[in-house]
Design a protein around this motif. Structure first.
Motif, short mmCIF file in Angstrom:
data_model
loop_
_atom_site.label_atom_id
_atom_site.label_comp_id
_atom_site.label_asym_id
_atom_site.label_seq_id
_atom_site.Cartn_x
_atom_site.Cartn_y
_atom_site.Cartn_z
N ALA A 23 26.09 49.36 45.82
CA ALA A 23 27.24 48.50 46.18
C ALA A 23 27.10 47.12 45.54
N ASN A 24 25.89 46.55 45.58
CA ASN A 24 25.67 45.22 45.00
C ASN A 24 25.87 45.22 43.48
N PHE A 25 25.33 46.26 42.83
CA PHE A 25 25.49 46.35 41.37
C PHE A 25 26.97 46.50 41.00
N ALA A 26 27.67 47.38 41.71
CA ALA A 26 29.08 47.61 41.40
C ALA A 26 29.90 46.34 41.60
N GLU A 27 29.63 45.61 42.68
CA GLU A 27 30.36 44.37 42.95
C GLU A 27 30.02 43.30 41.94
N ALA A 28 28.74 43.19 41.57
CA ALA A 28 28.33 42.21 40.57
C ALA A 28 28.97 42.52 39.21
N ALA A 29 29.04 43.82 38.89
CA ALA A 29 29.67 44.23 37.64
C ALA A 29 31.15 43.86 37.64
N ARG A 30 31.81 44.07 38.78
CA ARG A 30 33.24 43.75 38.88
C ARG A 30 33.48 42.25 38.71
N ILE A 31 32.69 41.45 39.42
CA ILE A 31 32.86 40.00 39.37
C ILE A 31 32.56 39.46 37.97
N SER A 32 31.60 40.07 37.29
CA SER A 32 31.17 39.59 35.97
C SER A 32 32.07 40.10 34.84
N GLY A 33 33.03 40.94 35.17
CA GLY A 33 33.93 41.44 34.14
C GLY A 33 33.36 42.60 33.34
N VAL A 34 32.31 43.25 33.86
CA VAL A 34 31.77 44.44 33.19
C VAL A 34 32.83 45.53 33.21
N GLU A 73 28.83 56.75 45.90
CA GLU A 73 30.06 57.12 45.20
C GLU A 73 31.22 56.21 45.61
N SER A 74 31.25 55.79 46.87
CA SER A 74 32.31 54.90 47.33
C SER A 74 32.27 53.56 46.62
N ALA A 75 31.07 53.09 46.30
CA ALA A 75 30.95 51.82 45.58
C ALA A 75 31.62 51.91 44.22
N VAL A 76 31.50 53.05 43.56
CA VAL A 76 32.13 53.23 42.25
C VAL A 76 33.65 53.36 42.41
N THR A 77 34.07 54.02 43.47
CA THR A 77 35.51 54.14 43.72
C THR A 77 36.15 52.76 43.86
N ARG A 78 35.45 51.86 44.56
CA ARG A 78 35.97 50.49 44.70
C ARG A 78 36.00 49.78 43.34
N PHE A 79 35.01 50.05 42.50
CA PHE A 79 34.98 49.47 41.16
C PHE A 79 36.18 49.96 40.35
N ILE A 80 36.49 51.24 40.47
CA ILE A 80 37.65 51.81 39.77
C ILE A 80 38.95 51.19 40.30
N ASP A 81 39.03 51.07 41.62
CA ASP A 81 40.22 50.48 42.22
C ASP A 81 40.45 49.04 41.76
N GLY A 82 39.35 48.37 41.38
CA GLY A 82 39.45 47.01 40.88
C GLY A 82 39.77 46.92 39.40
N GLY A 83 39.99 48.07 38.78
CA GLY A 83 40.38 48.09 37.38
C GLY A 83 39.27 48.44 36.40
N GLY A 84 38.06 48.70 36.90
CA GLY A 84 36.95 49.03 36.02
C GLY A 84 36.89 50.51 35.68
N ALA A 85 36.14 50.83 34.64
CA ALA A 85 35.93 52.22 34.24
C ALA A 85 34.68 52.74 34.95
#
Length: 230
Positions: A23-34, A73-85
């Protein structure tokens, strides 16, 4: 393989990684524009489907000790919902020359026993370490989704163990009685499932193809590598 894997406490660190670190990695990736985030998951948490093929749309059925797979898996789903691949890779049972599990499996087979739970006619899905690695590289080009990482041809447990026995030039092994799996609770139940998992989605999306179509070819390669290693 250590007998500790059958203890619920042995998985606490693994749970923390899946629930907190992912969850932390996915959120950090989202915030950083990964733009892309790839998460490991575990294909054998699919339910028992007998002889039917299992695809990614089959609902997961984790047991008590590995519920945290859903969190990862839910952490990645949130990343996808935020526009990430976001990409989730559900890996089958690993094997390879550098695997302690593979070495222990060979030892049991040489002693005349198949170290697997479940009916000898149930399916078991596998993937070599090398093929798993190339699948991760292929996933760099995959669309946001969930993908199974397995070889082309899951084998019935009898052939899974028998093909290794043939490579080792020993007699086909015996299987433990059905009640043995029940002694290990939910973990034994999960490991005894018949899971005939398809890799069609990943192959179609990325062009990935496992080097070893099944463990029949993989076992031979592992044995050859171990001989070369002395």
């Amino acid at each position: 393989v250590s007998s500790r894997i059958f203890l619920r406490s042995a998985w606490r660190e693994n749970d923390r990684i899946r629930r907190i670190v992912s969850a932390n990695f996915a959120e950090a990736a989202r915030i950083s524009g990964v733009r892309r985030f790839i998460q490991e998951s575990f294909a054998p948490v699919y339910p028992d489907r007998g002889d039917e093929w299992i695809e990614e749309r089959t609902p997961l059925q984790p047991v008590r000790y590995n519920q945290s797979i859903l969190d990862a898996e839910s952490a990645v789903t949130r990343f996808i919902d935020g526009g990430g691949a976001g990409v989730i890779l559900r890996f089958a049972f690993f094997y390879g020359a550098d695997s302690a599990f593979t070495h222990n499996t060979m030892q049991y087979i040489r002693r005349g026993w198949a170290p697997v739970f479940g009916s000898p006619t149930a399916f078991m899905s596998s993937v070599s370490h090398d093929d798993a690695a190339t699948a991760v590289v292929a996933a760099l080009q995959a669309g946001p989704s969930v993908y199974n990482v397995v070889d082309d041809e899951p084998l019935r447990r009898r052939e899974y163990a028998g093909s290794l026995a043939s490579v080792l030039a020993v007699a086909p092994p015996k299987f433990p009685p059905a009640f043995v799996a029940r002694l290990f609770g939910s973990l034994g139940e999960m490991l005894g499932r018949s899971i005939r998992i398809s890799n069609r989605k990943l192959c179609a999306e990325t062009g990935w193809k496992p080097r070893y179509p099944s463990v029949r070819e993989g076992w031979r390669a592992v044995a050859e590598e171990l001989r070369n290693m002395g």
